[in-house]
Design an enzyme around this catalytic site. Structure first.
Site, PDB file in Angstrom:
ATOM      1  CE1 TYR A   1       6.949  -8.252  -6.834  1.00  0.00           C
ATOM      2  CE2 TYR A   1       8.890  -9.343  -5.969  1.00  0.00           C
ATOM      3  CZ  TYR A   1       8.091  -8.232  -6.053  1.00  0.00           C
ATOM      4  OH  TYR A   1       8.422  -7.087  -5.368  1.00  0.00           O
TER       5      TYR A   1
ATOM      6  CB  VAL B   1      11.212  -0.937  -1.789  1.00  0.00           C
ATOM      7  CG1 VAL B   1      10.524  -2.264  -1.489  1.00  0.00           C
ATOM      8  CG2 VAL B   1      11.977  -0.424  -0.568  1.00  0.00           C
TER       9      VAL B   1
ATOM     10  CE  LYS C   1       0.065  -4.280   4.683  1.00  0.00           C
ATOM     11  NZ  LYS C   1       0.358  -4.692   3.291  1.00  0.00           N
TER      12      LYS C   1
END
Length: 356
Positions: free
Chosen positions: A75, A293, A351
């Site tokens: 990431y 975001v 999810k």
């Protein structure tokens, strides 16, 4: 900094020490790798509660792709190790420091930024790292509010001036972001053309997305078929394309954009680069943008009204039953390996949410 603070696992016990040992547990990783292998459930020691800190009880925390990527070490931001997993979730305030002003005992809170480490039962966080949400909205909606709905909200707001009757096209339409886009757009009278990968249960998925407010649900292969011309006889060409896949899927979205409009990339599930046809640039003058975001939150960290206003508007939609949580599978924290493995499977239908 939140990323560093979240990794402080072994500090002196102060307040909260009366909690049972089993109530002070978290999912910790000490090296990067396969999440199902490197994540361990460990007892944790609570740090002292400073004057501007709050003690919270975590109620529920989803497993998102960004969480998986963080553990894998791929990431864009990575916490210092050892670290607690989980960038999103909802918690209840149990105790507040003497100088805390914006929060009180009993409030529900969500993280303002990534990296706090929400896969644990209790934690001590700084007041400035949290924002309150109403405690009368559904638990799963609160737990999954901070990432996907915020991403959808910002992309619908910030790139094109969309009016009722306009159209948006998106791939990954059954993802958490995709479902939020469908519902927020429907609440504004905006058409959505929703692209999903072909699968045996396509009809059931299409019906579910349409029940949320999707105007059209099509397969990726349909993007290259003549029937798209028929679709645009009843629906205007999109002013905005939202790409969470990349590769050929993104290229095909671009082909259907109205002249001069924008494609926003927020994900790359196909792990393939976005290829922009020369004809789209020259003859259609399309704009190609990106959105993250986490960066938006950091850019607006000193503008309390921006984040607060977005959260309030999303919570209003939740209260009005116009924005619901994506399909979720609630998993006990003890069964975290099962949840991690399920979250990494293709064609995920639900999810995974860790419930403490």
């Amino acid at each position: 900094m939140a990323l560093v603070r979240a990794a402080c696992l072994h500090t002196k016990v102060a307040r909260g020490a009366g909690l049972p040992a089993k109530a002070r547990a978290g999912l910790v990783y000490r090296k990067h790798g396969d999440p199902a292998q490197v994540v361990q459930l460990e007892d944790m020691v609570l740090p002292s509660i400073g004057s501007k800190d709050v003690l919270v009880e975590i109620l529920a925390a989803p497993i998102n792709p960004s969480d998986i990527n963080m553990i894998q070490g791929t990431y864009a931001i990575l916490p210092d190790l050892p670290a607690v997993g989980g960038n999103e979730g909802v918690a209840k305030v149990v105790e507040v420091g003497s100088q805390v002003q914006s929060l009180k005992t009993g409030d529900w809170v969500i993280p303002r930024d990534a990296g706090l480490g929400m896969w644990r039962t209790v934690a001590v966080f700084s007041e400035k790292d949290l924002i309150s949400v109403p405690n009368d909205i559904p638990l799963l909606s609160a737990a999954s509010l901070g990432v996907n709905p915020c991403t959808a909200f910002r992309m619908l707001n910030d790139f094109e001036d969309l009016k009722p009757g306009d159209s948006v096209i998106q791939n990954a339409a059954n993802s958490g972001v995709g479902q939020a886009v469908i519902q927020i757009a429907a609440s504004r009278g905006i058409n959505t053309i929703n692209v999903v990968r072909d699968r045996p249960e396509f009809t059931q998925l299409s019906d579910r997305l349409k029940a949320m407010g999707a105007s059209h649900v099509i397969k990726e292969t349909t993007l290259r078929q003549p029937e798209m011309k028929e679709l645009f006889k009843t629906c205007p060409r999109p002013k905005l394309a939202l790409n969470g896949v990349g590769g050929k899927s993104a290229t095909e979205l671009l082909r259907h954009l109205e002249i001069g409009r924008t494609m926003v990339t927020y994900g790359g599930m196909a792990k393939q680069p976005v290829t922009v046809p020369v004809s789209s640039l020259i003859f259609k003058d399309v704009k190609v943008r990106g959105f993250w975001v986490t960066q938006w939150k950091r850019d607006h960290a000193h503008n309390e009204g921006a984040f607060r206003g977005m959260v309030d508007e999303l919570c209003t939609l939740i209260r009005q039953a116009k924005l619901t949580a994506p399909a979720c599978s609630e998993v006990n924290l003890r069964d975290y390996r099962q949840a991690l493995e399920a979250a990494m499977q293709p064609f995920i239908s639900a999810k995974q949410v860790l419930v403490m």
